[in-house]
Enzyme design. Sequence first.
Site, PDB file in Angstrom:
ATOM      1  CG  LEU A  12      -1.882   1.180   1.341  1.00 25.28           C
ATOM      2  CD1 LEU A  12      -2.743   1.345   0.101  1.00 25.28           C
ATOM      3  CD2 LEU A  12      -2.757   1.030   2.587  1.00 25.28           C
ATOM      4  CB  ALA A  60       1.085  -1.786   9.613  1.00 22.43           C
ATOM      5  CB  THR A  62       0.891  -6.743   8.101  1.00 18.70           C
ATOM      6  OG1 THR A  62       2.116  -7.133   7.468  1.00 18.70           O
ATOM      7  CG2 THR A  62       0.685  -5.242   7.937  1.00 18.70           C
ATOM      8  CE1 TYR A 126      -2.271  -6.182  11.737  1.00 15.56           C
ATOM      9  CE2 TYR A 126      -4.504  -6.954  11.319  1.00 15.56           C
ATOM     10  CZ  TYR A 126      -3.432  -6.161  10.978  1.00 15.56           C
ATOM     11  OH  TYR A 126      -3.511  -5.340   9.891  1.00 15.56           O
ATOM     12  CE  LYS A 130      -3.411  -1.469  11.663  1.00 12.52           C
ATOM     13  NZ  LYS A 130      -2.358  -0.615  11.021  1.00 12.52           N
TER      14      LYS A 130
END
Length: 295
Positions: A12, A60, A62, A126, A130
């Site tokens: 991304l 991040a 991930t 996770y 987040k």
Amino acid sequence: MKWLVTGAGGMLGRDTVDELTRRGEQVTGLDRAALDITRAEAVERALSEHRPGIVVNCAAYTAVDDAETDEERATLVNGVGPRLLARACAAHGARLIHVSTDYVFSGDARATPYPEDHPTAPRTAYGRSKLAGERAVLEELPGTSAVVRTAWLYGVHGTSFVRTMIGLEARRPTVDVVDDQRGQPTWSADVAARMADLGPRVGDDVHGVLHATSSGEATWYDLAREVFRLIGADPDRVRPTTGAAFPRPAPRPAYSVLAHDRWQDIGLPAPRDWRVALHEALPRIRKESPLRETP
């Protein structure tokens, strides 16, 4: 306006830098080696040096399954790092777009997409990490930040389910794919374009949480069949199975469909259907990952 993209080495992040460059924006992309967002001094130095008006945080942790036994590290990257970025943005007068995930929800809904203001209830390490990042950003920059949740990403860069299906089609006569998990396959380039549209609007009346996934919904099985169809393979070679056939340390959400009402509220159209996006994306992905790969 100057843009700074963190995590610019990922799928991304790379797409976001590419999209902003294509639009003629002045953008600096910093990958993990260039900027560790968990180090306050590094974050401060990056904003002092580059002086962005908008920061897009694509950095991040991930590894969803690894986070189950490494939650401290996941929270450092996904929770503490965004807080440090938000504080630096506040000090330098920059706006912040922070990327988050569907994993902040419980994933046990059945028929109604999750609206942006639905109560969060993560079931994984996770997801908890987040959610900590979301809260940190909204606390530190309540009026000049946006949290953009996305899910089921695939793209030209890096690994993804779509790229895996292209490879498996070339190597296996049949492929078993989970058919009891439902979400929204989303092209990372579409999310990048959404954030490029959003950036100049952040502030004043535009802030808070938005959902950046494709419209429509599908299971992984549906997505695999569509990939096979679009590359000229027989979709019936994809066989449905259940998530129980592929046990993971972190439970996968059974239902991760997100609503998109806020885009229209701020004057932007709802995201396009996942099939339309996949049809456009596949030729670009196949260019990087040829249909007939060497086993």
